[in-house]
Design a protein around this motif. Structure first.
Motif, mmCIF file in Angstrom:
data_model
loop_
_atom_site.group_PDB
_atom_site.id
_atom_site.type_symbol
_atom_site.label_atom_id
_atom_site.label_comp_id
_atom_site.label_asym_id
_atom_site.label_seq_id
_atom_site.Cartn_x
_atom_site.Cartn_y
_atom_site.Cartn_z
ATOM 1 N N PHE A 1 6.929 -16.611 -10.331
ATOM 2 C CA PHE A 1 7.951 -16.748 -9.309
ATOM 3 C C PHE A 1 8.816 -15.490 -9.347
ATOM 4 O O PHE A 1 9.160 -15.013 -10.415
ATOM 5 N N LYS B 1 4.858 -22.866 -2.264
ATOM 6 C CA LYS B 1 5.883 -22.685 -3.293
ATOM 7 C C LYS B 1 5.321 -22.639 -4.705
ATOM 8 O O LYS B 1 6.053 -22.349 -5.646
ATOM 9 N N SER B 2 4.042 -22.985 -4.866
ATOM 10 C CA SER B 2 3.473 -23.011 -6.210
ATOM 11 C C SER B 2 2.929 -21.647 -6.587
ATOM 12 O O SER B 2 2.071 -21.109 -5.889
ATOM 13 N N PRO B 3 3.387 -21.080 -7.702
ATOM 14 C CA PRO B 3 2.858 -19.785 -8.101
ATOM 15 C C PRO B 3 1.379 -19.890 -8.465
ATOM 16 O O PRO B 3 0.934 -20.921 -8.970
ATOM 17 N N GLU C 1 -2.789 -37.782 -13.835
ATOM 18 C CA GLU C 1 -1.887 -36.727 -13.400
ATOM 19 C C GLU C 1 -1.289 -37.142 -12.056
ATOM 20 O O GLU C 1 -2.006 -37.419 -11.107
ATOM 21 N N ILE D 1 10.891 -24.222 -10.506
ATOM 22 C CA ILE D 1 10.906 -23.529 -9.217
ATOM 23 C C ILE D 1 10.074 -24.251 -8.156
ATOM 24 O O ILE D 1 10.231 -23.962 -6.972
ATOM 25 N N SER D 2 9.225 -25.180 -8.550
ATOM 26 C CA SER D 2 8.596 -26.017 -7.534
ATOM 27 C C SER D 2 8.021 -27.270 -8.176
ATOM 28 O O SER D 2 7.702 -27.288 -9.360
ATOM 29 N N ARG E 1 -5.268 -22.406 -1.794
ATOM 30 C CA ARG E 1 -3.957 -22.265 -1.156
ATOM 31 C C ARG E 1 -3.906 -20.926 -0.449
ATOM 32 O O ARG E 1 -4.328 -19.916 -0.995
ATOM 33 N N ASP F 1 6.213 -26.591 -11.676
ATOM 34 C CA ASP F 1 6.117 -25.166 -11.960
ATOM 35 C C ASP F 1 7.495 -24.664 -12.340
ATOM 36 O O ASP F 1 8.469 -24.892 -11.625
ATOM 37 N N SER F 2 7.570 -23.963 -13.471
ATOM 38 C CA SER F 2 8.823 -23.301 -13.840
ATOM 39 C C SER F 2 8.587 -21.801 -13.797
ATOM 40 O O SER F 2 7.464 -21.351 -13.543
ATOM 41 N N VAL F 3 9.631 -21.024 -14.036
ATOM 42 C CA VAL F 3 9.435 -19.575 -14.066
ATOM 43 C C VAL F 3 8.428 -19.197 -15.138
ATOM 44 O O VAL F 3 7.779 -18.171 -15.037
ATOM 45 N N ARG G 1 -5.183 -25.040 -9.486
ATOM 46 C CA ARG G 1 -5.466 -26.423 -9.873
ATOM 47 C C ARG G 1 -6.526 -27.049 -8.957
ATOM 48 O O ARG G 1 -6.361 -28.154 -8.456
ATOM 49 N N ARG H 1 -1.111 -18.377 -11.065
ATOM 50 C CA ARG H 1 -0.952 -17.712 -12.356
ATOM 51 C C ARG H 1 -2.162 -16.827 -12.653
ATOM 52 O O ARG H 1 -3.196 -16.930 -11.988
ATOM 53 N N GLU I 1 5.250 -30.502 -7.243
ATOM 54 C CA GLU I 1 4.280 -31.119 -6.328
ATOM 55 C C GLU I 1 4.256 -32.604 -6.618
ATOM 56 O O GLU I 1 3.885 -33.027 -7.701
#
Lengths: 121, 369
Positions: B319, B295-297, A51, A35-36, B352, A56-58, B348, B299, A38
């Protein structure tokens, strides 16, 4: 040009001095729907194992490590807008970045198709 | 696939495997986190059509005898719970901390006792706590020979009432005993997705048969725990052990509405003194919805910062497939709980921007009749 793989499920394909990098089909299957993404900044240099991106996935977030050392010369910003491409074409349109490779011999330590297939079996 | 050999299995385990589910450990059970369609597709299918969930790992019990023994442990007014009605309520410890959230209903008529459904991870503790507190006044009968299914989504009612015509009379938060293909079931019109739908208690040895009957309808697809989590998060519903636990009171968890008015007046629920003081004076922290701006969740566990100071923590985040953007819930300092309040989330190592958002993220579409 052949594609090489890391044990952390990145791939790298050499095109002249340029290393194209991304994540493997297996990685996308483990992550689920992306889903996103970076991506790194163009112009920044990375050492092998640094890194370099985050997916990011669901389900979760996963770090992507530079499979080889080099300077980022291009990023695939299309996947920032259409992250599903990473699931659909992980080894094609879902590439992450192009690096100007520092040391081609770093590729020698990576797996070929057969070795990677065994690694994920 | 994770090694699930030593885990408990629900009566639908073989069906999940047959359907290609990826099985994971959850609360000691081998459960399907997703089927081949994937979390995103499963989530959207539930919001558009109907999804079938196996929630047999949850604890089911029937409480008979002196109901005041049960009422003393929770926040509901059981005398106001009529035959065929259901309530969401909270099991509290002596300090007013939330031991669990649960559904209580009266599907068996006025004199048939209470049907309770509690969380999988807490059921052993809940039932032991209840039995100890009942002291023989009330009896707790654990219904471990029953499975639990949830059918959720805008087409759930058409599908379900096609098989159980009598269930058409149920509106949101009503329950009863019905017959489905000759099998006695307890059904309530409720769920954990924000959609219309049913929760269906069935005998364990009939569970696979009934699940297959429901899945035979092309409008119904199997849905795993992954989409269950994103659906409930968009609906602003709490996940026990994450969005609330024994260190949070109902006031802090923004669940004050679950404390019945008459119970507040009588001040006779566990931790009443502390909780009533919080209702009057406010609590230090409050659970809110949070909308990350990028757009980054963010967590679970991400720190929440306001004007350079840590003011809370994200307790659920991911998401929202229907919302089309990241969504989260968390606790913030109570003076920052107003929707629109700017926050920063530490993801991270980077701050944000985000803001407090009103819940739910996806509008509730319950059938209120």
């Amino acid at each position: 040009m052949t594609t090489r793989f890391t044990k952390d499920h990145e791939w790298v394909r050499l095109e002249g001095d340029i290393a194209v990098i991304g994540i493997t089909q297996y990685a996308t299957e483990q992550l689920g729907d992306v889903i996103s993404v970076e991506l790194p900044d163009v112009g920044k240099s990375y050492k092998k194992g640094d890194e370099i991106a985050v997916v990011d996935s669901v389900k979760t977030a996963a770090e992507v490590y530079a499979p080889v050392s080099g300077e980022v010369i291009e990023i695939n910003d299309g996947i920032e807008d259409a992250p599903q491409t990473v699931n659909d074409e992980p080894l094609g349109g879902g590439w992450f970045a192009k690096l100007k490779i520092t040391d081609k011999s770093e590729l020698d330590g990576l797996m070929d198709d057969a070795a990677y297939a065994q690694h994920i079996a | 696939m994770a090694d699930t050999a030593d885990l408990l299995k629900t009566p639908l385990y073989d069906l999940h495997v047959e359907l290609g589910a990826r099985m994971v450990e959850f609360a000691g059970y081998a459960m399907p986190v997703q089927y081949p369609a994937g979390i995103m597709t499963e989530h959207l299918h539930t919001r558009e059509s109907a999804g079938l969930f196996d929630v047999s790992h949850m604890g089911q019990a029937r409480v008979t005898g002196d109901e005041s023994a049960l009422e003393a442990l929770i926040t509901a007014d059981l005398s106001a719970l009529g035959a065929g009605e259901q309530k969401y309520t909270l099991l509290l410890n002596a300090e007013g901390g939330i031991m669990d959230d649960l559904m209580v209903s009266r599907p068996f008529g006025a004199d048939g006792g209470i049907f309770a459904v509690v969380n999988a991870g807490t059921k052993g503790k809940d039932f032991a706590h209840m039995r100890a507190a009942f002291g023989g006044k009330a009896q707790l009968h654990e219904l471990s020979d029953r499975a639990l299914l949830a059918l959720q989504g805008p087409k759930a009612a058409d599908v379900f009432t096609g098989l159980v015509p009598d269930a058409a009379k149920l509106v949101f938060m009503q329950a009863g005993v019905f017959t489905l293909d000759g099998v006695e079931i307890y059904a309530s019109r409720s769920g954990y997705t924000g959609e219309d739908g049913f929760e269906i208690s069935v005998p364990a040895d009939e569970a696979a048969h009934i699940a297959r009957l429901l899945l035979a309808d092309e409008r119904v697809k199997p849905i795993g725990l992954g989409a269950r989590d994103s659906l409930r998060l968009e609906a602003g519903l709490c996940l026990y052990g994450h969005d609330m636990d024994e260190d949070r009171t109902p006031v802090e968890a923004s669940l004050t509405w679950a404390i019945a008015k008459v119970r507040r007046e009588r001040a006779d629920f566990p931790g009443a003194a502390k909780i009533l003081k919080q209702i009057a004076d406010g609590a230090g922290q409050k659970r809110v919805g949070i909308k990350p701006h990028d757009k980054s969740p963010a967590r679970e566990g991400a720190e929440i910062v306001h004007e350079g100071e840590v003011v809370g923590v994200v307790t659920s985040g991911g998401f929202g497939p229907s919302y089309g953007a990241p969504v989260a819930m968390g606790y913030v300092r109570a003076d920052l709980a107003k929707p629109g309040t700017p926050l920063e989330l530490m993801v991270r190592g980077k701050a944000r921007t985000a803001e407090v958002a009103s819940l739910p993220f996806a509008p509730h579409r319950f059938h209120r009749g």
